[in-house]
Design a protein around this motif. Structure first.
Motif, PDB file in Angstrom:
ATOM      1  N   TYR A 176     -10.563  -3.446   1.101  1.00 41.32           N
ATOM      2  CA  TYR A 176      -9.180  -3.548   1.574  1.00 41.32           C
ATOM      3  C   TYR A 176      -8.557  -2.171   1.790  1.00 41.32           C
ATOM      4  O   TYR A 176      -7.351  -2.049   1.920  1.00 41.32           O
ATOM      5  N   ILE A 177      -9.395  -1.148   1.801  1.00 41.75           N
ATOM      6  CA  ILE A 177      -8.912   0.224   1.906  1.00 41.75           C
ATOM      7  C   ILE A 177      -9.312   0.816   3.252  1.00 41.75           C
ATOM      8  O   ILE A 177     -10.498   1.012   3.516  1.00 41.75           O
ATOM      9  N   PRO A 178      -8.325   1.109   4.110  1.00 40.60           N
ATOM     10  CA  PRO A 178      -8.675   1.710   5.409  1.00 40.60           C
ATOM     11  C   PRO A 178      -8.807   3.228   5.302  1.00 40.60           C
ATOM     12  O   PRO A 178      -8.175   3.864   4.465  1.00 40.60           O
ATOM     13  N   TYR A 225       0.837  -1.197   0.000  1.00 41.78           N
ATOM     14  CA  TYR A 225       0.000   0.000   0.000  1.00 41.78           C
ATOM     15  C   TYR A 225       0.873   1.248   0.000  1.00 41.78           C
ATOM     16  O   TYR A 225       1.930   1.286   0.631  1.00 41.78           O
ATOM     17  N   PHE A 260       4.249  -0.810   8.378  1.00 41.17           N
ATOM     18  CA  PHE A 260       4.575   0.457   7.735  1.00 41.17           C
ATOM     19  C   PHE A 260       6.069   0.707   7.688  1.00 41.17           C
ATOM     20  O   PHE A 260       6.820   0.299   8.585  1.00 41.17           O
ATOM     21  N   GLN A 309      -2.614  15.315   9.926  1.00 35.43           N
ATOM     22  CA  GLN A 309      -3.651  14.418   9.418  1.00 35.43           C
ATOM     23  C   GLN A 309      -3.210  12.964   9.537  1.00 35.43           C
ATOM     24  O   GLN A 309      -2.029  12.674   9.743  1.00 35.43           O
ATOM     25  N   GLY A 310      -4.163  12.059   9.400  1.00 31.94           N
ATOM     26  CA  GLY A 310      -3.833  10.649   9.357  1.00 31.94           C
ATOM     27  C   GLY A 310      -3.437  10.233   7.951  1.00 31.94           C
ATOM     28  O   GLY A 310      -3.602  10.999   6.998  1.00 31.94           O
ATOM     29  N   PRO A 311      -2.912   9.037   7.799  1.00 35.66           N
ATOM     30  CA  PRO A 311      -2.559   8.544   6.467  1.00 35.66           C
ATOM     31  C   PRO A 311      -3.791   8.487   5.568  1.00 35.66           C
ATOM     32  O   PRO A 311      -4.884   8.111   6.005  1.00 35.66           O
ATOM     33  N   PHE A 316      -3.692   6.613  16.097  1.00 38.65           N
ATOM     34  CA  PHE A 316      -4.597   6.747  14.962  1.00 38.65           C
ATOM     35  C   PHE A 316      -5.635   5.631  14.976  1.00 38.65           C
ATOM     36  O   PHE A 316      -5.284   4.459  15.092  1.00 38.65           O
ATOM     37  N   LYS A 355      -6.869  -4.634  16.803  1.00 43.63           N
ATOM     38  CA  LYS A 355      -7.844  -4.602  15.722  1.00 43.63           C
ATOM     39  C   LYS A 355      -9.086  -5.398  16.104  1.00 43.63           C
ATOM     40  O   LYS A 355      -9.024  -6.303  16.942  1.00 43.63           O
ATOM     41  N   ARG A 401     -12.399   0.098   8.175  1.00 39.13           N
ATOM     42  CA  ARG A 401     -12.393  -0.483   6.834  1.00 39.13           C
ATOM     43  C   ARG A 401     -13.723  -1.206   6.643  1.00 39.13           C
ATOM     44  O   ARG A 401     -14.102  -2.033   7.478  1.00 39.13           O
ATOM     45  N   TYR A 432      -3.764   2.284  15.574  1.00 44.42           N
ATOM     46  CA  TYR A 432      -2.339   2.280  15.297  1.00 44.42           C
ATOM     47  C   TYR A 432      -1.661   3.278  16.218  1.00 44.42           C
ATOM     48  O   TYR A 432      -2.261   4.272  16.642  1.00 44.42           O
ATOM     49  N   LEU A 454       4.738   3.729  12.108  1.00 45.06           N
ATOM     50  CA  LEU A 454       3.373   3.454  12.511  1.00 45.06           C
ATOM     51  C   LEU A 454       3.236   1.939  12.711  1.00 45.06           C
ATOM     52  O   LEU A 454       3.713   1.139  11.896  1.00 45.06           O
ATOM     53  N   LEU A 488       0.609  -1.422  14.378  1.00 48.89           N
ATOM     54  CA  LEU A 488      -0.714  -1.828  14.825  1.00 48.89           C
ATOM     55  C   LEU A 488      -0.737  -2.050  16.335  1.00 48.89           C
ATOM     56  O   LEU A 488       0.125  -2.740  16.881  1.00 48.89           O
ATOM     57  N   PHE A 512      -8.343   6.476   7.819  1.00 46.35           N
ATOM     58  CA  PHE A 512      -7.735   6.850   9.098  1.00 46.35           C
ATOM     59  C   PHE A 512      -8.348   8.137   9.634  1.00 46.35           C
ATOM     60  O   PHE A 512      -8.734   9.035   8.874  1.00 46.35           O
ATOM     61  N   GLY A 513      -8.377   8.226  10.967  1.00 49.48           N
ATOM     62  CA  GLY A 513      -8.685   9.490  11.610  1.00 49.48           C
ATOM     63  C   GLY A 513      -7.446  10.372  11.588  1.00 49.48           C
ATOM     64  O   GLY A 513      -6.365   9.961  11.177  1.00 49.48           O
ATOM     65  N   ARG A 514      -7.592  11.607  12.056  1.00 51.36           N
ATOM     66  CA  ARG A 514      -6.474  12.549  11.987  1.00 51.36           C
ATOM     67  C   ARG A 514      -5.450  12.363  13.095  1.00 51.36           C
ATOM     68  O   ARG A 514      -4.412  13.006  13.111  1.00 51.36           O
TER      69      ARG A 514
END
Lengths: 113, 113
Positions: free
Chosen positions: B99-101, A33, A104, A41-43, B90, B49, B94, B36, B44, B46, B103-105
């Motif tokens: 498959y796309i997360p 990814y 990451f 901001q977040g990613p 963070f 989850k 999803r 995260y 970053l 995990l 994120f918050g800020r």
């Protein structure tokens, strides 16, 4: 073992120039990814690969952005005609599969003057 | 498009204080949720989850989070923080099947010794 690596760690360029950002995922990880993280901001998702193919590039902001992963391992994010608004940290993450934990990299800080 | 809200942007605590960081997501269907953490100078990574099952999820370093579907929330908690918990946190969501997360800020946590 080795984690996700990204090069360069920092890139300063001038508006209008072309840049390439490289990501080396963890060996054996099929999913990769790219994210962009602006200050405070977040990613933000850009694109992901499953193997060699770009499975979803819906996050790429415009056609100046392009990414490849020709052999299913290393990936390169390419930005043409850079603009000041492209300044951000570009993060790469890899995972065994698309539903597995993402690991990451340290990111590449891109500054467009 | 789904969104993730982290209402606390900056939190400052003393060691041994209890922590709760808020996270609200917008998607009403099946959702996967993540927390995260980014320690100073590190990648970053995990923390924990939630995919399904027990809504109380335990992660690394004594952190836990509770999925409350009726409140669209996934708050992060720790009963007693340590100076080493100083980091950026963070929340991400999803949609099930995606498959796309998103994120918050992020929330910046500073723990004073």
């Amino acid at each position: 073992g080795a984690g996700v690596s990204q090069t360069p760690s920092n890139k300063v360029t001038e508006k209008g120039k072309y840049v390439e950002l490289r990501c080396d995922p963890i060996s054996g990880h099929t999913a990769l990814y790219w994210y962009r993280q602006s200050l405070g901001q977040g990613p933000e998702f850009l694109i992901y690969f499953q193997g060699t193919g770009a499975a979803d590039d819906s996050g790429l902001p415009n056609d100046r952005f392009f990414a490849v992963r020709p052999e299913g391992s290393v990936s390169t994010l390419k930005i043409q005609r850079t603009e000041r608004g492209d300044s951000a940290v570009y993060l790469c993450a890899s995972s065994l599969g698309l539903t597995d934990t993402q690991y990451f990299g340290p990111g590449t800080r891109l500054t467009v003057l | 498009a789904q969104s993730v809200s982290q209402h606390n942007h900056h939190v400052i605590l003393s060691e041994a204080a209890s922590l709760e960081l808020g996270c609200n997501y917008s998607y009403g269907g099946t959702v996967n949720l993540f927390w995260y953490v980014q320690y100073p100078g590190q990648h970053l990574q995990l923390l924990l989850k939630y995919f399904s099952g027990d809504p109380l999820v335990k992660g690394i370093k004594g952190f836990e989070a509770e999925f409350i579907k009726s409140k669209f929330s996934f708050n992060l908690r720790k009963p007693s923080v340590q100076w080493s918990d100083t980091a950026e946190y963070f929340c991400a969501s999803r949609e099930g099947g995606s498959y796309i997360p998103t994120f918050g800020r992020g929330t910046s946590l500073i723990v004073h010794p």
